[in-house]
Design a protein around this motif. Structure first.
Motif, short mmCIF file in Angstrom:
data_model
loop_
_atom_site.label_atom_id
_atom_site.label_comp_id
_atom_site.label_asym_id
_atom_site.label_seq_id
_atom_site.Cartn_x
_atom_site.Cartn_y
_atom_site.Cartn_z
N GLU A 191 96.33 65.45 75.42
CA GLU A 191 95.47 66.14 74.63
C GLU A 191 95.06 65.49 73.65
N THR A 192 95.81 64.54 73.14
CA THR A 192 95.67 63.70 71.95
C THR A 192 94.45 62.75 72.12
N ASN A 193 94.82 62.11 73.35
CA ASN A 193 93.92 60.97 73.67
C ASN A 193 92.41 61.72 74.09
N ASP A 194 92.60 62.85 74.61
CA ASP A 194 91.13 63.64 75.11
C ASP A 194 90.63 64.08 73.69
N GLU A 195 91.46 64.42 72.79
CA GLU A 195 90.58 65.18 71.48
C GLU A 195 89.81 63.87 70.62
N LEU A 196 90.59 62.68 70.91
CA LEU A 196 90.04 61.39 70.25
C LEU A 196 88.91 60.65 70.85
N ASN A 197 88.76 61.21 72.04
CA ASN A 197 87.77 60.61 72.90
C ASN A 197 87.81 59.06 73.44
N HIS A 198 89.02 58.86 73.72
CA HIS A 198 89.58 57.56 73.73
C HIS A 198 88.43 57.06 75.16
N PRO A 199 88.11 57.62 76.22
CA PRO A 199 87.26 56.87 77.20
C PRO A 199 86.09 56.65 76.71
N SER A 200 85.66 56.90 75.54
CA SER A 200 84.36 56.57 75.12
C SER A 200 84.43 55.28 73.96
N LEU A 201 85.65 55.05 73.78
CA LEU A 201 85.70 54.01 72.39
C LEU A 201 85.29 52.69 72.67
N SER A 202 85.14 52.24 73.91
CA SER A 202 84.44 50.84 74.25
C SER A 202 82.88 50.94 73.87
N ARG A 203 82.44 52.01 74.07
CA ARG A 203 81.09 52.08 73.89
C ARG A 203 80.56 52.39 72.27
N LEU A 204 81.67 53.12 71.85
CA LEU A 204 81.54 53.39 70.19
C LEU A 204 81.81 52.16 69.49
N PHE A 205 82.78 51.16 69.82
CA PHE A 205 82.77 50.12 69.13
C PHE A 205 81.78 49.14 69.61
N LEU A 206 81.33 48.91 70.66
CA LEU A 206 80.23 47.89 70.81
C LEU A 206 78.92 48.59 70.41
N ALA A 207 78.56 49.77 70.06
CA ALA A 207 77.37 50.30 69.54
C ALA A 207 77.10 49.74 68.26
N ASP A 208 78.26 49.12 67.40
CA ASP A 208 78.30 48.56 66.00
C ASP A 208 77.88 47.34 66.24
N ILE A 209 77.77 46.77 67.29
CA ILE A 209 77.50 45.22 67.52
C ILE A 209 76.07 45.00 68.15
N PRO A 210 75.15 44.55 67.14
CA PRO A 210 73.75 44.42 67.61
C PRO A 210 73.32 43.46 68.35
N HIS A 211 74.08 42.30 68.37
CA HIS A 211 73.86 41.19 69.06
C HIS A 211 74.92 40.48 69.44
N VAL A 212 74.79 40.14 70.82
CA VAL A 212 75.73 39.50 71.67
C VAL A 212 75.25 38.39 72.20
N THR A 229 85.15 45.33 75.27
CA THR A 229 84.65 45.56 76.57
C THR A 229 86.06 45.78 77.18
N SER A 230 86.99 45.05 77.23
CA SER A 230 88.10 45.22 78.12
C SER A 230 88.90 46.39 77.89
N ILE A 231 88.76 47.21 76.90
CA ILE A 231 89.86 48.53 76.61
C ILE A 231 89.20 49.49 77.67
N MET A 232 88.03 49.43 77.98
CA MET A 232 87.62 50.10 79.09
C MET A 232 88.94 50.36 80.30
N VAL A 233 89.62 49.34 80.39
CA VAL A 233 90.42 49.18 81.36
C VAL A 233 91.63 50.19 81.07
N THR A 234 92.16 50.25 79.81
CA THR A 234 93.30 50.94 79.27
C THR A 234 92.95 52.33 78.83
N GLU A 235 91.87 52.51 78.21
CA GLU A 235 91.41 53.96 77.94
C GLU A 235 90.92 54.57 78.90
#
Length: 474
Positions: A403-424, A365-371
């Motif tokens: 360009e490296t960060n854009d290609e790797l879609n870093h701004p969406s990383l937080s959602r991508l990680f959390l999408a694999d956690i079904p229960h919080v 959740t927090s890496i939204m701040v850095t990415e």
């Protein structure tokens, strides 16, 4: 030739050298003060003598003598002198307003002495958020120290001894001790501080003093706040991500512009303000892969682990981009590497590392701040990037990194990680949202500290205590 007797006997084998001659050299090697050691170091001995020392070393028959202990003693004395220097600087500040600092010093001493304190806070709510009153309530500086103490206990316990030495120096100087003050660490135990890298020791001594200094001041109070306690039901990771995005966007609006943004947008040249940002970014990226370490060993879902390892591979080596930019902007590589991160830069790294160890959802959740938040653009980043792109050779480096960060879609990383956690759970939701708000404030304060430290410079000076450098001052 045989050395020793009985079970301790070892055989040495040589051809073309008389046994008596070998025995004579062995006898010389047994004397630490013998001139043969100096000749060995200067390459003036025959090849067979070097071969003899290699055999002896392979048999573990060559040991450090008192000269090795003298080296440790010297490094320990240097570390102690650094602690005393920082302690005296802090004491000068504390002595002027001792009544204001008494509760802070007692609280910090308790935090240092009580390891259970960190464990209790780690397993309940976000640090101090459940305390209705007390020295920690809404105190950013003490929460910062909580994270740095937690980081040190796991990764550098020697720092706890160094920080206690700083506090002892303050107590002696001001002539006051809290009733719970612990005894000074023994001289033997303090020897372990010599194992720390000197730059790391400076980093954490200055960081400690900075947060203690601002703890009772207005600048030391939390400035981000939101109602995160209404999470009473479990949710999915994606639902948590969406809520965190809304929360952070609102907090950004409430905070408004910061000092660094205003100063950077007003500058049309490559000033120390711009150079300093890249120095501090170098320090973050140089240690960012360490932050991911606690997560890589967790038994998470296979898809999430795969994504984490890919993230690690993507981040590994990014410090080369920042370092190359610093060099292209006229800084010497050795100076950048030897510079001491600002206190907020060190906290930024440590807090993320602790969150990665404590709770994956808090980290994700927090890496939204850095990415970066999705679909959000930074005028400050775009302005600085444009300035740097006009600098000789620096533009290609900065563009490649972006360009490296854009290609790797870093701004969406937080959602991508959390999408694999079904229960919080509800408790983990609250902790994760508090963590995201805290890291947002760390990020904002880190940028402002860059503006404060580098903004009035005409020729860049690095952070530290020696060689013309200066520590951050409130």
């Amino acid at each position: 030739m045989t050395i020793g007797a009985g079970d301790d006997a070892v055989d040495l084998s040589f051809e073309g050298v008389a046994r008596d001659e070998v025995a004579d050299v062995v006898a010389q090697l047994m004397r630490p003060s013998s001139g043969i050691w100096l000749k060995l170091n200067e390459g003036e001995c025959p090849a067979w003598i070097r071969a003899l020392t290699e055999q002896l070393d392979a048999l573990s028959l060559i040991e450090e003598t008192d000269c090795g202990i003298d080296s440790v003693t010297s490094e320990t004395e240097h570390a102690g002198a650094l602690c005393a220097q920082v302690g005296r600087r802090l004491a000068v500040v504390v002595e002027k307003r001792l009544a204001m600092y008494r509760d802070v010093l007692a609280a910090v001493q308790q935090m240092l002495a009580n390891e259970a304190f960190d464990r209790e806070q780690a397993t309940t709510a976000f640090p101090f958020s459940n305390e209705p009153d007390g020295p920690f309530t809404n105190n950013f500086a003490l929460q910062a120290l909580h994270f740095q103490f937690a980081y040190a206990r796991r990764n550098a316990p020697e720092l706890l001894l160094a920080w206690r030495r700083v506090l002892d120096e303050v107590f002696r100087h001001v002539g006051w001790h809290p009733s719970t003050a612990a005894k000074d660490a023994s001289h033997d135990s303090f020897h372990s501080v010599a194992s720390l890298d000197p730059t790391d020791l400076q980093t954490y001594l200055l960081s400690f003093a900075h947060f203690v200094e601002i703890a009772p001041l207005r600048v030391g109070k939390r400035v981000t706040s939101a109602q995160t306690g209404d999470s009473s039901e479990p949710c999915s990771g994606l639902a948590l991500a969406a809520r965190a995005e809304r929360l952070l966007l609102k907090a950004l609006d409430d905070l408004g512009s910061n000092v660094y943004a205003a100063a950077a947008l007003a500058s049309d040249e490559i000033t120390p303000l711009v150079k300093g940002l890249y120095v501090e970014q170098y320090h973050v990226t140089d240690r960012f892969v360490e932050i991911l370490g606690p997560l890589l060993s967790r038994r998470l879902k296979r898809n999430l682990r795969t994504r984490l390892f890919r993230y690690f591979q993507e981040e590994y080596g990014h410090e080369a981009f920042e370092l190359a930019t610093c060099v292209a902007l006229g800084m010497h590589e050795a100076d950048v590497r030897a510079s001491v991160p600002l206190p907020l830069t060190a906290l930024y790294i440590d807090a993320y590392t602790v969150l990665a160890h404590r709770l994956p959802t808090a980290f994700f959740t927090s890496i939204m701040v850095t990415e970066g938040l999705r679909d959000q653009h930074s005028p400050v980043h775009e302005h600085i990037a444009a300035l740097v792109e006009r600098a000789v050779h620096a533009g290609d480096i900065v563009a490649k990194h972006g360009e490296t960060n854009d290609e790797l879609n870093h701004p969406s990383l937080s959602r991508l990680f959390l999408a694999d956690i079904p229960h919080v759970t509800a408790a983990d939701q609250r902790y994760s949202l508090e963590a995201a708000l805290f890291m947002l404030e760390v990020n904002m304060r880190q940028l402002e500290s860059v503006a404060f430290f580098y903004g009035d410079q005409t020729q860049i000076r690095f952070h530290g205590l020696h060689e013309g450098r200066r520590p951050l001052e409130v």
